[in-house]
Design an enzyme around this catalytic site. Structure first.
Site, mmCIF file in Angstrom:
data_model
loop_
_atom_site.group_PDB
_atom_site.id
_atom_site.type_symbol
_atom_site.label_atom_id
_atom_site.label_comp_id
_atom_site.label_asym_id
_atom_site.label_seq_id
_atom_site.Cartn_x
_atom_site.Cartn_y
_atom_site.Cartn_z
ATOM 1 N N ASP A 1 7.145 -41.672 2.947
ATOM 2 C CA ASP A 1 6.738 -42.318 1.714
ATOM 3 C C ASP A 1 5.960 -41.289 0.903
ATOM 4 O O ASP A 1 5.426 -40.312 1.450
ATOM 5 C CB ASP A 1 5.869 -43.538 2.048
ATOM 6 C CG ASP A 1 5.212 -44.137 0.824
ATOM 7 O OD1 ASP A 1 5.932 -44.485 -0.123
ATOM 8 O OD2 ASP A 1 3.964 -44.236 0.819
ATOM 9 N N ASP B 1 3.665 -42.074 -2.333
ATOM 10 C CA ASP B 1 2.399 -42.486 -2.928
ATOM 11 C C ASP B 1 1.345 -42.793 -1.878
ATOM 12 O O ASP B 1 1.537 -43.667 -1.019
ATOM 13 C CB ASP B 1 2.608 -43.709 -3.824
ATOM 14 C CG ASP B 1 3.568 -43.423 -4.963
ATOM 15 O OD1 ASP B 1 3.799 -42.231 -5.255
ATOM 16 O OD2 ASP B 1 4.087 -44.389 -5.561
#
Length: 294
Positions: free
Chosen positions: A48, A50
């Site tokens: 991922d 963010d």
């Protein structure tokens, strides 16, 4: 007119479509360059972006770069962010909010893919390059040193995600796919934003296309929303986890790594609370409204 909440079947279909489109884009980009000798063909890592690799929300930093280029004003951003937060708390049938799926990337309608990629390259250098978590970069390096391919998995538009991946020397990125015809964005999404179950669909589709054994793969995320993705691989790692993911990681026996400092955690608080979906819908939908009012 009030919006109708999509059924579970419709949401699943959108997630699968988004995941498939993202996997096709990632696979095509990965095959543009030959694999390095000694590449492990069945194991890979999925990160991922963010608050996992990058402090804050990548789309938030992208929007700041657009704002500095006079795409819209700070007032626009605040108004539309407030509207999207109200939408998220009121539910999908809120009468004053159009379907956020359709407006999420509508700000790019009529703009070329080449223009957005060019701006993304500039904004990465200005807003993102110095916000990477050193600990996460070290984890990425370990997978690369082991001969494994590494992909980013994010709700951020795939073009921006691919820029980040290229700058980090990764295999590519799975991201939200916006429809384009002859190199020009239509303003519509393919499926929906790559979020939650859509990320898991994308990882499964990419694994099928690339011949990966998901039992030998590793996934990293900070958010409880990514439990579907974390659950499809053999090794799951919670990085800078929110409270709910920390609890889930302890329950499932997943590894937990935290590279935040108090200062960084405070700085990324607002983008983290809003979430990638809220920021994307608020900003991109708001820009579409602003452009129609000009």
């Amino acid at each position: 007119m009030r919006l109708t909440r999509p059924s579970a079947r419709e949401r699943a279909a959108r997630a699968q479509l988004a995941g498939q489109a993202s996997a096709e884009a990632a696979s095509a980009a990965a095959h543009a360059e030959p694999l390095a000798p000694g590449t492990d063909l069945t194991a890979a890592a999925f990160f991922d972006v963010d608050n996992t690799v990058l402090a804050g929300a990548s789309i938030y930093h992208f929007v700041r770069g657009l704002a500095s280029r006079k795409f819209f004003t700070t007032g626009d951003l605040v108004r539309f962010a407030v509207r999207q937060v109200r939408f998220r708390f009121a539910g999908e049938d809120s009468g004053d909010i159009r379907d956020s799926r359709e407006e999420a990337l509508s700000f790019v309608a009529g703009r070329t893919v080449a223009e957005i990629v060019r701006l993304g390259e500039e904004i990465y250098d200005e807003e993102m390059a110095d916000r990477l978590y050193a600990g996460s970069i070290e984890l990425i390096k370990r997978h690369l040193d082991a001969g494994q391919r590494v992909w980013l998995v994010t709700a951020t538009p795939v073009e921006l995600a691919q820029i980040i991946a290229r700058r980090l020397g990764l295999s590519g990125a799975l991201g939200t796919v916006a429809e384009a015809v002859d190199g020009v964005y239509t303003g519509r999404l393919v499926g929906e934003m790559l979020h939650g179950p859509a990320k898991a669909s994308a990882v499964r589709a990419l694994a099928a296309a690339e011949g990966l054994d998901l039992r030998r793969c590793t996934a990293y995320s900070d958010s409880i929303n990514d439990v579907p993705m974390l659950s499809v691989v053999g090794t799951a790692v919670a990085v800078n986890p929110d409270g709910a993911l920390r609890d889930a990681a302890r329950k499932h026996g997943w590894q937990i790594r935290d590279f935040r400092t108090a200062r960084k955690a405070a700085r990324i608080g607002v983008p983290s609370v809003l979430g990638a979906g809220a920021i994307t819908g608020a900003v991109f939908g708001g820009l579409a409204v602003r452009r129609r009012l000009r």
